[in-house]
Design a protein around this motif. Structure first.
Motif, PDB file in Angstrom:
ATOM      1  N   ALA A   1       1.988 -11.148 -37.446  1.00  0.00           N
ATOM      2  CA  ALA A   1       2.583 -11.758 -36.257  1.00  0.00           C
ATOM      3  C   ALA A   1       1.635 -11.608 -35.079  1.00  0.00           C
ATOM      4  CB  ALA A   1       3.917 -11.099 -35.899  1.00  0.00           C
ATOM      5  N   PRO A   2       1.335 -12.700 -34.455  1.00  0.00           N
ATOM      6  CA  PRO A   2       1.578 -14.065 -34.900  1.00  0.00           C
ATOM      7  C   PRO A   2       0.313 -14.663 -35.516  1.00  0.00           C
ATOM      8  CG  PRO A   2       1.017 -14.064 -32.574  1.00  0.00           C
ATOM      9  CD  PRO A   2       0.845 -12.649 -33.080  1.00  0.00           C
ATOM     10  N   VAL A   3       0.427 -15.900 -36.007  1.00  0.00           N
ATOM     11  CA  VAL A   3      -0.744 -16.701 -36.370  1.00  0.00           C
ATOM     12  C   VAL A   3      -0.660 -17.975 -35.547  1.00  0.00           C
ATOM     13  CG1 VAL A   3       0.446 -17.604 -38.428  1.00  0.00           C
ATOM     14  CG2 VAL A   3      -2.029 -17.870 -38.217  1.00  0.00           C
ATOM     15  N   SER A   4      -1.772 -18.358 -34.958  1.00  0.00           N
ATOM     16  CA  SER A   4      -1.771 -19.484 -34.026  1.00  0.00           C
ATOM     17  C   SER A   4      -3.043 -20.299 -34.170  1.00  0.00           C
ATOM     18  CB  SER A   4      -1.733 -18.986 -32.568  1.00  0.00           C
ATOM     19  OG  SER A   4      -0.996 -17.812 -32.437  1.00  0.00           O
ATOM     20  N   VAL A   5      -2.877 -21.605 -34.089  1.00  0.00           N
ATOM     21  CA  VAL A   5      -4.016 -22.518 -34.063  1.00  0.00           C
ATOM     22  C   VAL A   5      -3.772 -23.506 -32.917  1.00  0.00           C
ATOM     23  CG1 VAL A   5      -5.252 -24.333 -35.336  1.00  0.00           C
ATOM     24  CG2 VAL A   5      -4.457 -22.287 -36.542  1.00  0.00           C
TER      25      VAL A   5
ATOM     26  N   THR B   1     -16.289 -21.969 -30.366  1.00  0.00           N
ATOM     27  CA  THR B   1     -15.075 -21.935 -29.542  1.00  0.00           C
ATOM     28  C   THR B   1     -13.931 -21.359 -30.380  1.00  0.00           C
ATOM     29  OG1 THR B   1     -15.795 -23.889 -28.356  1.00  0.00           O
ATOM     30  CG2 THR B   1     -13.456 -23.355 -28.196  1.00  0.00           C
ATOM     31  N   VAL B   2     -13.191 -20.418 -29.788  1.00  0.00           N
ATOM     32  CA  VAL B   2     -12.071 -19.807 -30.501  1.00  0.00           C
ATOM     33  C   VAL B   2     -10.893 -20.782 -30.515  1.00  0.00           C
ATOM     34  CG1 VAL B   2     -10.426 -17.900 -30.452  1.00  0.00           C
ATOM     35  CG2 VAL B   2     -12.821 -17.466 -29.958  1.00  0.00           C
ATOM     36  N   VAL B   3     -10.463 -21.166 -31.727  1.00  0.00           N
ATOM     37  CA  VAL B   3      -9.375 -22.151 -31.856  1.00  0.00           C
ATOM     38  C   VAL B   3      -8.166 -21.590 -32.607  1.00  0.00           C
ATOM     39  CG1 VAL B   3     -10.993 -24.085 -31.757  1.00  0.00           C
ATOM     40  CG2 VAL B   3     -10.289 -23.188 -33.984  1.00  0.00           C
ATOM     41  N   GLY B   4      -8.317 -20.389 -33.176  1.00  0.00           N
ATOM     42  CA  GLY B   4      -7.198 -19.810 -33.924  1.00  0.00           C
ATOM     43  C   GLY B   4      -7.265 -18.300 -33.920  1.00  0.00           C
ATOM     44  N   HIS B   5      -6.130 -17.674 -34.216  1.00  0.00           N
ATOM     45  CA  HIS B   5      -6.046 -16.204 -34.204  1.00  0.00           C
ATOM     46  C   HIS B   5      -4.943 -15.755 -35.160  1.00  0.00           C
ATOM     47  CE1 HIS B   5      -4.194 -12.422 -32.572  1.00  0.00           C
ATOM     48  NE2 HIS B   5      -5.451 -12.039 -32.637  1.00  0.00           N
ATOM     49  N   ILE B   6      -5.150 -14.591 -35.757  1.00  0.00           N
ATOM     50  CA  ILE B   6      -4.096 -13.972 -36.579  1.00  0.00           C
ATOM     51  C   ILE B   6      -4.144 -12.472 -36.365  1.00  0.00           C
ATOM     52  CG2 ILE B   6      -5.541 -13.703 -38.649  1.00  0.00           C
ATOM     53  CD1 ILE B   6      -2.994 -14.446 -40.284  1.00  0.00           C
TER      54      ILE B   6
ATOM     55  N   ILE C   1      -7.118 -24.529 -40.923  1.00  0.00           N
ATOM     56  CA  ILE C   1      -7.582 -23.323 -40.213  1.00  0.00           C
ATOM     57  C   ILE C   1      -6.537 -22.201 -40.319  1.00  0.00           C
ATOM     58  CG2 ILE C   1      -8.235 -22.377 -37.958  1.00  0.00           C
ATOM     59  CD1 ILE C   1      -9.416 -25.151 -37.293  1.00  0.00           C
ATOM     60  N   GLY C   2      -5.270 -22.555 -40.149  1.00  0.00           N
ATOM     61  CA  GLY C   2      -4.203 -21.552 -40.286  1.00  0.00           C
ATOM     62  C   GLY C   2      -4.243 -20.923 -41.672  1.00  0.00           C
ATOM     63  N   SER C   3      -4.401 -21.749 -42.697  1.00  0.00           N
ATOM     64  CA  SER C   3      -4.454 -21.231 -44.081  1.00  0.00           C
ATOM     65  C   SER C   3      -5.637 -20.294 -44.260  1.00  0.00           C
ATOM     66  CB  SER C   3      -4.582 -22.388 -45.077  1.00  0.00           C
ATOM     67  OG  SER C   3      -3.489 -23.245 -44.972  1.00  0.00           O
ATOM     68  N   LYS C   4      -6.771 -20.665 -43.709  1.00  0.00           N
ATOM     69  CA  LYS C   4      -7.968 -19.816 -43.884  1.00  0.00           C
ATOM     70  C   LYS C   4      -7.805 -18.488 -43.140  1.00  0.00           C
ATOM     71  CE  LYS C   4     -11.498 -22.960 -45.384  1.00  0.00           C
ATOM     72  NZ  LYS C   4     -10.977 -24.317 -45.253  1.00  0.00           N
ATOM     73  N   LEU C   5      -7.175 -18.527 -41.968  1.00  0.00           N
ATOM     74  CA  LEU C   5      -6.924 -17.277 -41.231  1.00  0.00           C
ATOM     75  C   LEU C   5      -6.006 -16.362 -42.046  1.00  0.00           C
ATOM     76  CD1 LEU C   5      -6.375 -18.535 -37.572  1.00  0.00           C
ATOM     77  CD2 LEU C   5      -7.988 -16.747 -38.262  1.00  0.00           C
TER      78      LEU C   5
ATOM     79  N   ARG D   1      -0.647 -21.662 -25.861  1.00  0.00           N
ATOM     80  CA  ARG D   1      -0.705 -23.120 -26.077  1.00  0.00           C
ATOM     81  C   ARG D   1      -0.091 -23.495 -27.433  1.00  0.00           C
ATOM     82  NH1 ARG D   1       0.045 -27.323 -25.909  1.00  0.00           N
ATOM     83  NH2 ARG D   1      -1.198 -29.212 -25.743  1.00  0.00           N
ATOM     84  N   ALA D   2      -0.388 -22.715 -28.468  1.00  0.00           N
ATOM     85  CA  ALA D   2       0.095 -23.034 -29.819  1.00  0.00           C
ATOM     86  C   ALA D   2       1.616 -22.983 -29.902  1.00  0.00           C
ATOM     87  CB  ALA D   2      -0.526 -22.068 -30.830  1.00  0.00           C
ATOM     88  N   PHE D   3       2.223 -22.026 -29.181  1.00  0.00           N
ATOM     89  CA  PHE D   3       3.674 -21.855 -29.276  1.00  0.00           C
ATOM     90  C   PHE D   3       4.453 -22.665 -28.237  1.00  0.00           C
ATOM     91  CE2 PHE D   3       2.437 -18.234 -31.876  1.00  0.00           C
ATOM     92  CZ  PHE D   3       3.440 -18.193 -32.829  1.00  0.00           C
ATOM     93  N   LEU D   4       3.735 -23.395 -27.383  1.00  0.00           N
ATOM     94  CA  LEU D   4       4.379 -24.092 -26.263  1.00  0.00           C
ATOM     95  C   LEU D   4       5.545 -24.978 -26.692  1.00  0.00           C
ATOM     96  CD1 LEU D   4       3.718 -24.019 -23.244  1.00  0.00           C
ATOM     97  CD2 LEU D   4       2.417 -26.123 -23.543  1.00  0.00           C
ATOM     98  N   THR D   5       5.393 -25.678 -27.795  1.00  0.00           N
ATOM     99  CA  THR D   5       6.439 -26.618 -28.218  1.00  0.00           C
ATOM    100  C   THR D   5       7.217 -26.123 -29.438  1.00  0.00           C
ATOM    101  OG1 THR D   5       4.796 -27.809 -29.531  1.00  0.00           O
ATOM    102  CG2 THR D   5       5.200 -28.633 -27.299  1.00  0.00           C
TER     103      THR D   5
END
Ligand SMILES: CC(C)(COP(=O)(O)OP(=O)(O)OC[C@H]1O[C@@H](n2cnc3c(N)ncnc32)[C@H](O)[C@@H]1OP(=O)(O)O)[C@@H](O)C(=O)NCCC(=O)NCCS
Length: 183
Positions: free
Chosen positions: A85-89, A60-65, A98-102, A22-26
């Motif tokens: 690779a990768p980091v996604s929110v 709920t899981v909303v981000g991953h690194i 959230i991306g910064s904290k991950l 979903r994060a990389f869709l666009t």
């Protein structure tokens, strides 16, 4: 916002795959296969479970690194490093730090585990805020046909990349090859 950054569990895998897709869709530069990359990276020797982190908001899981081990091969010696690779929110949760904290949590855990550096291919305007510099600054070449400003490196401790010039060797799964062709 009740944000928790924690180690990924096996039971998180489906939610993590869905959020990465979903994060990389666009994303213009995406091949939309980042969720497959993560699945394959988990099966490589360079996978470090402690460095696969999720961001959870209200359970709920909303981000991953993910950071995985790679080698930098110089002319006389090799150094271990990590590839971010990768980091996604999830889009609905982007722009809230959230991306910064991950990224900062992944750096801290990697530092605690004794790793010296992180390399990545990514947005030239996003990563410098975390201390990333062009990998060429350290004499490191990444194996991607990308401009130098997108090939970035971070020292996790002072001198972490001293005398580490050379070619960064990413595992074959980064190039769409089967995970059975482990590096
Ligand atoms: C990149 C990503 C992980 C950032 O997560 P986030 O939670 O939105 O990040 P933060 O809230 O901590 O930081 C937001 C900042 O990131 C910047 N940013 C987000 N995406 C960016 C991009 N593609 N290029 C440059 N900067 C970007 C925003 O402009 C914002 O900057 P500001 O703080 O100066 O306003 C998230 O946007 C995402 O999942 N994007 C799609 C997947 C992706 O591109 N991953 C990175 C691959 S290199």
């Amino acid at each position: 916002m009740d944000l928790l950054i924690r180690k990924e569990k096996v039971s998180d895998y489906p939610a993590v795959a869905a959020l990465i897709e979903r994060a990389f869709l666009t994303e213009a530069m995406s091949d939309h296969r980042e969720h497959i990359l993560v699945d394959r990276l988990r099966q490589t020797p360079g996978f470090v479970p402690e460095l696969s982190l999720v961001a959870e908001v209200n359970h709920t899981v909303v981000g991953h690194i993910l950071l995985t081990e790679i080698l930098i091969k110089g002319t006389t010696h090799e150094s271990q490093s990590l590839a971010l690779a990768p980091v996604s929110v999830l889009p609905a949760w982007q722009g809230r730090g959230i991306g910064s904290k991950l990224i900062e949590a992944a750096h801290e855990r990697a530092r605690q585990l004794g790793y010296a550096s992180v390399l990545l291919l990514g947005h030239a305007t996003y990563y410098p805020r975390f201390g990333y510099q062009p990998a060429t600054t350290f004499g490191i070449e990444l194996p991607f046909p990308a401009p130098p400003e997108n090939c970035l490196a971070l020292e996790l401790r002072p001198g972490g990349l001293a005398n580490s010039g050379g070619a960064a060797c990413y595992p074959p799964v980064f190039f769409g090859e089967d995970s059975s062709a482990k590096d």
